[in-house]
Design a protein around this motif. Structure first.
Motif: not given
Length: 248
Positions: A30-58
């Motif tokens: 269970v602990r390993t699966r939770e760590v994997v989920t946390d990792g996916l959460g962090l990667v999702t946050l990274l993708i979200a940040g790069t996508s949200a930057m489109a608000v600055l699109d020229v």
């Protein structure tokens, strides 16, 4: 290439990845699966940040002015959230997950049911709210190729492995959401028959990035943001851009 092939490949990738995840899930603590989920959460946050930057699109700034993009995204989230909450989209998606759980896995009790529904809801949101979902499906429908959806298929396949190891069968059920959402967007692209303005796509991308932040917060167990209730914001955002352009 025939429109819709990208979506079919994406659905297949989710199913294959989900099955691999199920095979691995029983072998992971269970602990390993939770760590994997946390990792996916962090990667999702990274993708979200790069996508949200489109608000600055020229292109977006040129179309609506330098100060309007933030207000457009804010307005889209507020109006979309009001519409989604009145339609009870989050509750309806969870109910759909419950029905699929009964149909596919049987009624196994509250804990197993909740795990199935959570896997279905979270996976559906991650697979279907990102910018590649919208842009890739529209490009596929417009006849510009399915390269973006092929890239998304690879990402979703690996994500499905990790999610299925943590959430179980609900992740495979999310392939139905992928089929319906991306298939519908592809048909929209076919119907449009032309190129969607870059400013409108930037507004959708930025709004989708913020929705992914909500998904990341759920994965990281920070807050259960009702992301499904905010999904109408993806429709409201380009409408607000068009309204500002028309009035301007």
């Amino acid at each position: 290439m025939v429109p819709g092939v990208g979506t079919l490949v994406n659905v297949l990738a989710v199913l294959v990845g989900g099955l691999l995840g199920l095979l691995l899930g029983n072998r992971l603590p269970v602990r390993t699966r939770e760590v994997v989920t946390d990792g996916l959460g962090l990667v999702t946050l990274l993708i979200a940040g790069t996508s949200a930057m489109a608000v600055l699109d020229v292109d977006l700034a040129d179309a609506v002015g330098d100060s309007a993009p933030m207000l457009i995204v804010l307005g889209a989230l507020l109006l979309g959230g009001i519409v989604g909450s009145l339609l009870r989209l989050e509750q309806r998606i969870e109910s759909l997950g419950g029905l699929l759980q009964k149909a596919l896995a049987g009624d196994r009790g509250s804990v197993e049911r909740r795990r199935f529904v959570e896997g279905f809801v979270v996976s559906s949101l991650i697979f279907c709210t990102g910018p590649l979902t919208i842009l890739g499906s529209l490009e596929d429908g417009l006849g510009n190729g399915a390269d973006q959806l092929f890239l998304k298929s690879a990402l979703d396949g690996f994500a499905a492995i990790a999610f299925a190891a943590s959430f179980g069968w609900g992740v495979l059920a999310a392939s139905l959401t992928v089929l319906v959402v991306q298939g519908s967007l592809t048909l929209v692209g076919v119907a449009l028959g032309g190129v969607v303005p870059d400013a409108h796509l930037a507004a959708v991308t930025a709004t989708g990035g913020l929705l992914l932040v909500g998904v990341a917060l759920r994965l990281l167990r920070v807050r259960d943001v009702p992301v499904a209730d905010l999904l109408p914001a993806l429709v409201v955002a380009p409408l607000l851009v068009q309204l500002v352009v028309t009035l301007g």
